[in-house]
Design an enzyme around this catalytic site. Structure first.
Site, PDB file in Angstrom:
ATOM      1  N   ASP A  67       5.202  -7.069  16.392  1.00 56.74           N
ATOM      2  CA  ASP A  67       4.094  -6.378  17.069  1.00 56.74           C
ATOM      3  C   ASP A  67       3.283  -7.305  17.962  1.00 56.74           C
ATOM      4  O   ASP A  67       3.434  -8.530  17.912  1.00 56.74           O
ATOM      5  CB  ASP A  67       3.180  -5.690  16.034  1.00 56.74           C
ATOM      6  CG  ASP A  67       2.913  -6.537  14.790  1.00 56.74           C
ATOM      7  OD1 ASP A  67       3.119  -7.760  14.854  1.00 56.74           O
ATOM      8  OD2 ASP A  67       2.491  -5.970  13.772  1.00 56.74           O
ATOM      9  N   ASN A 136      -3.336  -1.396   2.989  1.00 55.46           N
ATOM     10  CA  ASN A 136      -3.068   0.044   2.886  1.00 55.46           C
ATOM     11  C   ASN A 136      -1.570   0.347   2.923  1.00 55.46           C
ATOM     12  O   ASN A 136      -1.160   1.489   3.095  1.00 55.46           O
ATOM     13  CB  ASN A 136      -3.790   0.803   4.008  1.00 55.46           C
ATOM     14  CG  ASN A 136      -3.360   0.329   5.391  1.00 55.46           C
ATOM     15  OD1 ASN A 136      -2.448  -0.494   5.514  1.00 55.46           O
ATOM     16  ND2 ASN A 136      -4.001   0.849   6.427  1.00 55.46           N
ATOM     17  N   HIS A 138       0.551  -0.864   5.194  1.00 55.51           N
ATOM     18  CA  HIS A 138       1.167  -0.855   6.526  1.00 55.51           C
ATOM     19  C   HIS A 138       2.166  -2.000   6.677  1.00 55.51           C
ATOM     20  O   HIS A 138       2.036  -3.046   6.048  1.00 55.51           O
ATOM     21  CB  HIS A 138       0.112  -0.858   7.644  1.00 55.51           C
ATOM     22  CG  HIS A 138      -0.619  -2.145   7.856  1.00 55.51           C
ATOM     23  ND1 HIS A 138      -1.988  -2.218   7.934  1.00 55.51           N
ATOM     24  CD2 HIS A 138      -0.182  -3.423   8.045  1.00 55.51           C
ATOM     25  CE1 HIS A 138      -2.342  -3.482   8.151  1.00 55.51           C
ATOM     26  NE2 HIS A 138      -1.273  -4.214   8.223  1.00 55.51           N
ATOM     27  N   GLU A 143       0.621   2.325  10.449  1.00 49.04           N
ATOM     28  CA  GLU A 143      -0.441   2.651   9.494  1.00 49.04           C
ATOM     29  C   GLU A 143      -0.074   3.921   8.721  1.00 49.04           C
ATOM     30  O   GLU A 143       0.817   4.665   9.141  1.00 49.04           O
ATOM     31  CB  GLU A 143      -1.746   2.898  10.272  1.00 49.04           C
ATOM     32  CG  GLU A 143      -2.195   1.727  11.129  1.00 49.04           C
ATOM     33  CD  GLU A 143      -2.860   0.603  10.333  1.00 49.04           C
ATOM     34  OE1 GLU A 143      -2.869   0.665   9.083  1.00 49.04           O
ATOM     35  OE2 GLU A 143      -3.352  -0.342  10.967  1.00 49.04           O
TER      36      GLU A 143
END
Ligand code: F6R
Length: 245
Positions: A67, A136, A138, A143
């Site tokens: 990313d 979380n 991800h 996400e």
């Protein structure tokens, strides 16, 4: 899934670096999928040491990163380009023309995502993808969502990710609001996956992601369906699933 428990961050880094080193030794022209963040820094340090000792040669390897922030140029000190050069690329012998990351300076998101997916496909796909995992669940910048994402795409960062990443910027306002990320499908197409997790604050999500239901609300949970995943985590991160591994 194969679970490897390490005593602490340092041991996790060394064990995970061994997995990457084995990949490069066995297939010198490996296509590596790489990650940024605090988790892989120790791995990159170890790989640099082995390279400097003459034990690891990256001259035939290629790499694709997961990313990049949209809107940051490669020379911005918080760009993932910058991070990778600082922590790994400048200290090993991977050829510059075999390094690829999403181009944060390219504001035409559709064109950049299509270019990146085409480049990964043209290289023959990723042999070994290194991943970290967010609090979380991800992976990359994928996400929690209603569906699992497919190819490389542009995402709006969640408030929790902006909050988690603001430590690297002057303030939360300086954190870019969007990023380009490989999709979950791109990640799942890698032939091997190595995921590293460190720290007690990730103990709940480790249990959920690897032993809970497979759901796009916990993006890393899909890794349970991949045929070749190695999870290397320290005792603190595994502390809530000792009964399961
Ligand atoms: C980084 C990335 C992210 C991180 C995750 C964990 O390229 O894709 O998914 O792996 O946010 O970050 P750290 O390692 O800083 O806890």
């Amino acid at each position: 899934m194969k679970f490897i428990c390490a005593k602490d961050y340092q041991e996790m880094s060394r064990k995970a670096a061994s997995v990457i080193a084995a990949q490069v030794v066995l297939k010198p022209d490996s296509i590596l999928g790489l990650a940024t963040g605090s988790s892989p820094i120790g791995i990159y340090e170890q790989l640099v040491v082995w390279h400097r000792q003459g034990d690891l040669d990256f001259s035939q390897c290629s790499s694709f990163n997961l990313d990049e922030y949209r809107g940051l140029t490669a020379d911005h000190d918080q760009s993932y380009h910058y991070f990778m050069h600082q922590h790994l690329f400048d200290a090993i012998n991977i050829p510059a023309e075999r390094i690829d990351l999403p181009d944060g300076a390219q504001m035409d998101a559709a064109a950049e995502c299509a270019r990146y997916d085409a480049a990964i496909a043209a290289a023959g796909g990723v042999d070994l993808q290194l991943l970290g995992m967010g609090l979380n669940g991800h992976i990359g910048f994928n996400e929690p969502d209603e569906v699992f994402s497919k190819g490389t795409h542009c995402v709006d960062l969640t408030t929790s990710t902006i909050e988690a990443n603001k430590r690297f910027f002057a303030s939360a306002d300086d954190v870019p609001r969007q990023a380009y990320t490989m999709g979950v499908q791109t990640i799942m197409q890698a032939r091997k996956i190595l995921i590293i997790i460190s720290g007690e604050n990730k103990a709940d999500i480790v249990r959920e992601a690897f032993f809970g239901p497979i759901t796009p609300q916990v993006p890393a949970s899909i890794l349970q369906l991949h045929p070749d995943v190695t999870v290397v985590a320290d005792e603190a991160a595994f502390s809530k699933c000792r009964d399961l591994i």
